[in-house]
Write a protein that holds these residues in place. Sequence first.
Motif, PDB file in Angstrom:
ATOM      1  N   PRO A  16       0.711  -1.550  -0.089  1.00  0.00           N
ATOM      2  CA  PRO A  16      -0.106  -0.121  -0.072  1.00  0.00           C
ATOM      3  C   PRO A  16       0.452   1.174   0.156  1.00  0.00           C
ATOM      4  N   GLN A  17       1.801   1.530   0.359  1.00  0.00           N
ATOM      5  CA  GLN A  17       2.407   2.394   0.676  1.00  0.00           C
ATOM      6  C   GLN A  17       3.956   2.403  -0.450  1.00  0.00           C
ATOM      7  N   ALA A  18       4.158   1.858  -1.779  1.00  0.00           N
ATOM      8  CA  ALA A  18       4.785   1.547  -2.542  1.00  0.00           C
ATOM      9  C   ALA A  18       4.499   2.296  -3.517  1.00  0.00           C
ATOM     10  N   GLN A  19       5.802   3.192  -4.090  1.00  0.00           N
ATOM     11  CA  GLN A  19       5.864   3.998  -5.754  1.00  0.00           C
ATOM     12  C   GLN A  19       6.223   3.144  -6.351  1.00  0.00           C
ATOM     13  N   VAL A  23       8.498  -7.231 -10.147  1.00  0.00           N
ATOM     14  CA  VAL A  23       9.044  -8.536  -9.968  1.00  0.00           C
ATOM     15  C   VAL A  23      10.655  -8.716 -11.144  1.00  0.00           C
ATOM     16  N   CYS A  24      11.718 -10.106 -10.277  1.00  0.00           N
ATOM     17  CA  CYS A  24      12.815 -10.181 -10.655  1.00  0.00           C
ATOM     18  C   CYS A  24      13.125 -11.310 -10.240  1.00  0.00           C
ATOM     19  N   GLY A  25      13.690 -12.505 -11.325  1.00  0.00           N
ATOM     20  CA  GLY A  25      13.842 -13.871 -11.278  1.00  0.00           C
ATOM     21  C   GLY A  25      14.417 -14.043 -11.845  1.00  0.00           C
ATOM     22  N   ASP A  26      14.611 -15.253 -12.760  1.00  0.00           N
ATOM     23  CA  ASP A  26      15.718 -16.361 -13.087  1.00  0.00           C
ATOM     24  C   ASP A  26      15.237 -16.237 -14.915  1.00  0.00           C
ATOM     25  N   ALA A  33      14.581  -3.778 -13.304  1.00  0.00           N
ATOM     26  CA  ALA A  33      13.925  -2.162 -13.491  1.00  0.00           C
ATOM     27  C   ALA A  33      12.905  -2.972 -14.659  1.00  0.00           C
ATOM     28  N   ASP A  34      12.789  -3.978 -15.353  1.00  0.00           N
ATOM     29  CA  ASP A  34      12.821  -4.184 -16.599  1.00  0.00           C
ATOM     30  C   ASP A  34      11.170  -4.731 -16.097  1.00  0.00           C
ATOM     31  N   LEU A  35      10.478  -5.047 -15.543  1.00  0.00           N
ATOM     32  CA  LEU A  35       9.849  -5.929 -14.548  1.00  0.00           C
ATOM     33  C   LEU A  35       8.605  -5.501 -14.228  1.00  0.00           C
ATOM     34  N   GLU A  36       8.577  -3.505 -14.357  1.00  0.00           N
ATOM     35  CA  GLU A  36       7.947  -2.996 -13.471  1.00  0.00           C
ATOM     36  C   GLU A  36       5.586  -3.281 -12.971  1.00  0.00           C
ATOM     37  N   MET A  37       5.540  -3.628 -12.081  1.00  0.00           N
ATOM     38  CA  MET A  37       4.132  -3.913 -11.787  1.00  0.00           C
ATOM     39  C   MET A  37       2.963  -2.442 -12.330  1.00  0.00           C
ATOM     40  N   LYS A  59      11.282 -12.769  -7.100  1.00  0.00           N
ATOM     41  CA  LYS A  59      10.930 -11.948  -5.532  1.00  0.00           C
ATOM     42  C   LYS A  59      10.767 -10.483  -5.609  1.00  0.00           C
ATOM     43  N   TYR A  60      10.015 -10.062  -5.240  1.00  0.00           N
ATOM     44  CA  TYR A  60       9.996  -8.777  -5.535  1.00  0.00           C
ATOM     45  C   TYR A  60      10.813  -7.472  -5.109  1.00  0.00           C
ATOM     46  N   PHE A  61      10.744  -6.474  -5.916  1.00  0.00           N
ATOM     47  CA  PHE A  61      11.939  -5.601  -6.108  1.00  0.00           C
ATOM     48  C   PHE A  61      10.568  -4.308  -5.433  1.00  0.00           C
ATOM     49  N   VAL A  62      10.666  -3.971  -4.052  1.00  0.00           N
ATOM     50  CA  VAL A  62       9.580  -2.380  -3.732  1.00  0.00           C
ATOM     51  C   VAL A  62      10.679  -1.636  -3.510  1.00  0.00           C
TER      52      VAL A  62
END
Length: 89
Positions: A16-19, A23-26, A33-37, A59-62
């Motif tokens: 809820p507070q994320a800007q 999602v990042c993975g194998d 940076a390339d798979l912004e949700m 993992k998620y990069f938040v």
Amino acid sequence: MAKRKKKRVKFHFSAPQAQRVCVCGDFNDWNTADLEMKLVSGGKFEIELDLEAGSHEYKYFVDGVWFNDPAAQQVPNVWGSENSVIRVE
């Protein structure tokens, strides 16, 4: 050699507070940076990807911080923490 079959998979993450959530993975060489949700509503982010059959770690990069998927199985990684796992049939 035959191409491996791909399947459409939807990833969801509540922050809820994320800007910015990625999602990042194998499946994308852990690129942060390339798979912004996309923010869909009420702090929920999602993205749909076509993934090859098999197991994938991610993992998620938040906002610059790594998070696991609380709804997924976890496996140890080489950094002493864990990665989430998705299995694509």
